[in-house]
Design a protein around this motif. Structure first.
Motif, PDB file in Angstrom:
ATOM      1  N   CYS A  44       0.823  -1.212   0.000  1.00 24.86           N
ATOM      2  CA  CYS A  44       0.000   0.000   0.000  1.00 24.86           C
ATOM      3  C   CYS A  44       0.858   1.264   0.000  1.00 24.86           C
ATOM      4  O   CYS A  44       0.518   2.261  -0.644  1.00 24.86           O
ATOM      5  CB  CYS A  44      -0.936  -0.008   1.207  1.00 24.86           C
ATOM      6  N   TYR A  66      -5.865  -0.007  -3.099  1.00 24.53           N
ATOM      7  CA  TYR A  66      -5.691  -0.758  -1.846  1.00 24.53           C
ATOM      8  C   TYR A  66      -6.638  -1.958  -1.798  1.00 24.53           C
ATOM      9  O   TYR A  66      -6.253  -3.058  -1.393  1.00 24.53           O
ATOM     10  CB  TYR A  66      -5.980   0.140  -0.638  1.00 24.53           C
ATOM     11  N   SER A  86       1.626  -3.918  -6.911  1.00 30.90           N
ATOM     12  CA  SER A  86       1.188  -2.585  -6.494  1.00 30.90           C
ATOM     13  C   SER A  86       0.902  -1.692  -7.693  1.00 30.90           C
ATOM     14  O   SER A  86      -0.099  -0.966  -7.719  1.00 30.90           O
ATOM     15  CB  SER A  86       2.247  -1.944  -5.595  1.00 30.90           C
ATOM     16  N   ARG A 199      -4.629   0.382   4.810  1.00 33.53           N
ATOM     17  CA  ARG A 199      -3.455  -0.425   4.472  1.00 33.53           C
ATOM     18  C   ARG A 199      -3.489  -1.797   5.135  1.00 33.53           C
ATOM     19  O   ARG A 199      -2.569  -2.579   4.979  1.00 33.53           O
ATOM     20  CB  ARG A 199      -2.183   0.321   4.871  1.00 33.53           C
TER      21      ARG A 199
END
Length: 284
Positions: A44, A66, A86, A199
């Motif tokens: 995150c 996220y 990510s 997160r």
């Protein structure tokens, strides 16, 4: 409405989450729960850093990224390259929210990875673009993007505005800056709490309005300002387009937010490394 209901149905209990995490731990045999939490959090952080570096300003996109990351890791082991995961989640978040289309694309993110991550220094850019695209396809095939509609942050500013308007209606003078500043500071600190909470897997366990109420309650406690549950539930009911008392609307009460508050405080106690959510920047 139907999408929201399906999103509620996708929420996991702590026991279910721990069971899924435990099953994946048996597959990996090398990663503890603490290591998995740190892995998720670092992913995150990477999303947030990439968003800032490429000039992405819409935080709703980051929140969706996220969500993609957490839900992908619920289904898949963590052996995939975390930078690619990510970046692919950020790409999918932008596409889902239909924002920042001119800012976020495979080539833009691939250039960032090639320039900033030593692992990709020798990669041919076109090959890296294909790898990123393949990762995005894998995540898309794994994650149901209809599992969430709202994010906790969407409830914070309307609540603060509602409280300020109530203060004015009760006859508070506009020049009483201390009261108004305190309420606005509650909004900022609750934003920081919410960003840090996103997160972790709390976004999989609880509805977004309950997470938002928990962060606002914690921020109110920091500044010794009472949290107005009734005002918040009115705001949440309006934003969710669900009447109070509806079986699909979970009201924020002390009982419903207690678990989320404890989860957030445990996050800081265990993984906060001394960082402070009351400081500006939202990276508590």
């Amino acid at each position: 409405f139907s999408v929201f209901v399906s999103g509620v149905a996708m929420l996991r209990t702590r026991a279910e989450l721990r069971g899924m995490i435990g099953a994946k731990r048996q597959q990996r045999r090398t990663m503890s729960i603490a290591e998995e939490v740190k892995h998720r959090m670092s992913g995150c952080v990477l999303i947030k850093v990439m968003a800032e570096e490429i000039g992405l300003k819409d935080f709703k996109t980051v929140c969706s990224a996220y969500q993609y990351l957490h839900r992908f890791y619920l289904q898949c082991a963590m052996h995939h390259n975390r930078f690619l995961v990510s970046a692919a989640c950020l790409l999918l978040g932008a596409k889902r929210e239909q924002r920042d289309a001119s800012t976020v694309d495979e080539k833009c993110l691939a250039k960032f990875l090639k320039n900033q991550v030593i692992t990709f220094k020798l990669d041919v850019l076109d090959c890296l673009v294909r790898r990123l695209s393949d990762m995005a396809e894998l995540i898309t095939s794994t994650v149901d993007s209809n599992a969430w509609v709202h994010h906790p942050h969407q409830f914070l500013r309307p609540y603060v505005q509602a409280v300020l308007e109530a203060q004015m209606a009760d006859g508070a003078e506009p020049n009483h800056r201390e009261t108004f500043d305190l309420i606005q500071q509650v909004g900022q600190v609750s934003w920081n709490f919410a960003e840090d909470a996103m997160r972790t897997t709390v976004c999989l366990q609880f509805p977004p309005n309950i997470i938002a109420a928990s962060t606002l309650f914690l921020a109110s406690e920091v500044f010794l300002v009472p949290f107005d549950f009734d005002a918040f539930n009115q705001v949440a009911s309006r934003l969710l387009n669900l009447p109070a008392g509806s079986p699909n609307f979970q009201e924020a009460t002390m009982d419903t937010i207690a678990t989320v508050c404890s989860e957030i405080l445990f996050l800081y106690e265990s993984y906060g490394d001394g960082l402070d959510p009351t400081q500006a920047g939202g990276d508590g």
